[in-house]
Design an enzyme around this catalytic site. Structure first.
Site, PDB file in Angstrom:
ATOM      1  N   LEU A   1      59.427  28.942  80.261  1.00 12.75           N
ATOM      2  CA  LEU A   1      60.408  28.004  79.741  1.00 12.75           C
ATOM      3  C   LEU A   1      61.528  28.810  79.088  1.00 12.75           C
ATOM      4  CD1 LEU A   1      58.407  25.133  77.963  1.00 12.75           C
ATOM      5  CD2 LEU A   1      59.915  24.892  79.942  1.00 12.75           C
ATOM      6  N   ASP A   2      62.779  28.399  79.298  1.00  8.45           N
ATOM      7  CA  ASP A   2      63.899  29.066  78.629  1.00  8.45           C
ATOM      8  C   ASP A   2      63.714  28.978  77.117  1.00  8.45           C
ATOM      9  OD1 ASP A   2      65.128  29.580  81.065  1.00  8.45           O
ATOM     10  OD2 ASP A   2      66.311  27.733  81.016  1.00  8.45           O
ATOM     11  N   PRO A   3      64.266  29.935  76.369  1.00 10.00           N
ATOM     12  CA  PRO A   3      64.121  29.897  74.904  1.00 10.00           C
ATOM     13  C   PRO A   3      64.545  28.569  74.280  1.00 10.00           C
ATOM     14  CG  PRO A   3      64.969  32.022  75.572  1.00 10.00           C
ATOM     15  CD  PRO A   3      64.935  31.174  76.819  1.00 10.00           C
TER      16      PRO A   3
ATOM     17  N   ALA B   1      64.390  25.628  75.650  1.00  5.42           N
ATOM     18  CA  ALA B   1      63.594  24.514  76.154  1.00  5.42           C
ATOM     19  C   ALA B   1      62.337  24.312  75.314  1.00  5.42           C
ATOM     20  CB  ALA B   1      63.211  24.765  77.607  1.00  5.42           C
TER      21      ALA B   1
END
EC number: 5.4.99.25
Length: 301
Positions: free
Chosen positions: A46-48, A50
């Protein structure tokens, strides 16, 4: 002399409800520390920025990660209209603006082109490899890349809310390798108004639900305690999409040694990937052929 691994040989899954502002790798490190585990990994970055499901595999469960990353995932997200960014989300720099805003009917019509089997170009800031380097490392140098489109199955993509003219909220269920940021970017382009992701939450991934995840606050509070270990899910949760084949006693011994093992019964088709168990414990994953499971991975439990 081989160096002994630090930590305990503990196996299973811990579902984390990841907050914004931390990387997936950092979350894995926290889980490994909190449980004193030798080995840990996650089933899908997951992106930071998100939030939501981050399924962390421990020990032998790391061997089941590919079967979870291949599974469908559900995302809720908001798209902000009127601006494109270099990262395709709100963390990046604005690179273009538009005064155009779409109507609900225009959005609904445009969504048809993003359902089913589509081709999707990953964001410039992504983990895709380009000649051995990560795309995000190249992007940080300011170099633009022509990334190849990749196939993506979008099972569901619906408009769920329209807070105001400048944004819209969606729910999407998709297969492996989907980038919500690319959906936002391409939807904005299709609508002629530009767009980027404002926020993003992964609600579920395969068998794992965000609603059942542990928070980082809970993780810190329960670190090094039996209560935290009790939150672990069994290794075989990661094999949810495969048939379970019970082994004979002799078959279990053979499979543990890396040889084909006889199964007692099977609903699997010849050549199908399945997992085998003995007395309720997972022994290995492999291909079913001729009454035996031919192992690809064996679990040391």
């Amino acid at each position: 002399m081989a160096r002994k691994s630090k930590g305990r040989a503990i196996s299973g899954w811990l579902v984390v409800d990841k907050p914004a502002g931390i990387t997936s790798t950092s979350v894995v490190g926290k889980v490994r520390w909190a449980l004193g585990a030798q080995k840990a990994g996650h089933a899908g970055t997951l992106d930071p920025a998100a939030t939501g499901v981050l399924a962390v595999a421990l020990g032998e469960a790391t061997k089941t990660v590919p079967y979870v990353t291949d599974a469908a995932k559900c995302y809720r997200f908001r798209v902000n209209f009127g601006a494109a960014t270099d990262t395709d989300d709100a963390e990046g720099q604005v690179i273009a603006r538009s005064d155009t805003r779409p109507s609900d009917d225009q959005i609904e019509a445009a969504l048809e082109g993003f359902r089913g089997q589509i081709e999707q170009v990953p964001p410039q800031y992504s983990a895709v490899k380009v000649e051995g380097e990560r795309a995000y490392d190249i992007a940080r140098t300011g170099e633009a890349m022509d990334l190849a489109a990749r196939p993506l199955l979008v099972e569901k993509l619906v408009l769920t809310a329209r807070p105001d003219a400048d944004c819209a909220e969606f729910e999407m269920v998709c297969g492996k390798g989907g980038y919500v940021r690319s959906i936002a970017r391409d939807l904005g382009a299709a609508l002629g108004c530009l767009g980027h992701v404002a926020w993003l939450r992964r609600e579920w991934s395969g068998p794992f639900q965000a609603s059942e995840g542990i928070t980082l606050e809970e993780l810190d509070a329960l670190a090094k305690t039996p209560e935290l270990e009790a939150r672990l899910l069994p290794l075989e949760i990661g094999l949810f999409a495969l048939q379970e084949l019970p082994l004979s006693a002799e078959g279990a011994v053979r499979l543990k040694n890396g040889n084909p093992g006889q199964v007692l019964s099977s609903r699997a088709a010849p050549g199908e990937t399945a997992w085998a168990s003995y007395e309720g414990k997972p022994v290995g994953v492999g291909v079913y052929m001729g009454g035996e499971l031919h192992p690809n991975r064996v679990f040391n439990l």
